[in-house]
Scaffold this motif. Structure first.
Motif, mmCIF file in Angstrom:
data_model
loop_
_atom_site.group_PDB
_atom_site.id
_atom_site.type_symbol
_atom_site.label_atom_id
_atom_site.label_comp_id
_atom_site.label_asym_id
_atom_site.label_seq_id
_atom_site.Cartn_x
_atom_site.Cartn_y
_atom_site.Cartn_z
ATOM 1 N N LEU A 1 0.843 -1.182 0.000
ATOM 2 C CA LEU A 1 0.000 0.000 0.000
ATOM 3 C C LEU A 1 0.881 1.235 0.000
ATOM 4 N N ARG B 1 2.230 -1.238 -9.288
ATOM 5 C CA ARG B 1 0.819 -1.610 -9.399
ATOM 6 C C ARG B 1 0.175 -1.935 -8.054
ATOM 7 N N ARG C 1 -1.721 -0.711 -4.512
ATOM 8 C CA ARG C 1 -2.771 0.279 -4.252
ATOM 9 C C ARG C 1 -2.138 1.584 -3.785
ATOM 10 N N ILE D 1 -3.267 5.332 -2.155
ATOM 11 C CA ILE D 1 -4.307 6.168 -1.564
ATOM 12 C C ILE D 1 -3.764 7.593 -1.528
ATOM 13 N N ILE E 1 -7.893 9.016 -8.387
ATOM 14 C CA ILE E 1 -8.083 7.946 -7.413
ATOM 15 C C ILE E 1 -8.830 8.504 -6.203
#
Length: 185
Positions: free
Chosen positions: A92, A118, A120, A122, A175
């Motif tokens: 992450l 690739r 995630r 945030i 995003i």
């Protein structure tokens, strides 16, 4: 040291940290590869004290292996290698985008590598609007004018690097993330 890697789409991706490497690329790191769950990407002068370190401390206390440059990079570690390892191992990434974020080639190179993994991502939009990054406007546009001047004057970055950074900012702005407008909100 390889300068490109092949993406899953059959195209070659340039190592975003090449623009930050010293001319003598024979530097070896004594870095022991550590594994992280979370990598926090941020521009230190904008967010380290108010946001990045408190977030890091909270995640660490919860038992989540988190990387922020100052507490995690040890004396003697080769900084680019430590960051690449942390980004590559994290599942992450948290990108804290702030008013002067785009001025930092380090931040932009990290974001580019984050997209290449690739994993995630945030985004946290700290005192900025996602549209500033989506449309490269306001402080973001000013920062890119400076990067383009450096590219012309110093040859430090290539047009490809700058275009890749813009695309990453445009992508991260799309995003779903958090928006923090004021420090005390």
């Amino acid at each position: 040291m390889a300068s490109t890697s092949t993406s899953g789409r059959g195209e070659e991706e340039r190592d975003p940290f090449l623009v930050l490497e010293p001319p003598n690329k024979k530097i070896k790191s004594s870095l022991t590869a550590k594994q992280y769950d979370v990598f926090i990407n941020h521009r230190g002068p904008d967010t380290k004290t108010d946001l990045a370190l408190p977030l890091y401390n909270s995640l660490q206390q919860a038992g989540i292996r988190t990387y922020v440059d100052a507490p995690e990079t040890e004396l003697g570690d080769y900084f680019p290698s430590a960051i690449k390892n942390a980004i590559s191992s994290a599942t992450l990434h948290i990108a804290i985008l702030s008013p002067r974020y785009a001025e930092s080639a380090w931040c932009l190179a990290e974001l580019s590598l984050m997209f290449q993994t690739r994993a995630r991502i945030i985004p946290v939009f700290y005192r900025v609007q996602p549209s500033d990054f989506r449309y490269i406007k306001n402080e973001v546009a000013d920062a890119f004018r400076k990067h383009e001047e450096k590219e012309k004057e110093e040859g430090r970055y290539t047009k490809h690097d700058i275009q890749q950074w813009k695309e990453c900012l445009e992508n991260v702005s799309g995003i779903k993330g958090y928006e923090i407008k004021e420090q005390n909100e």
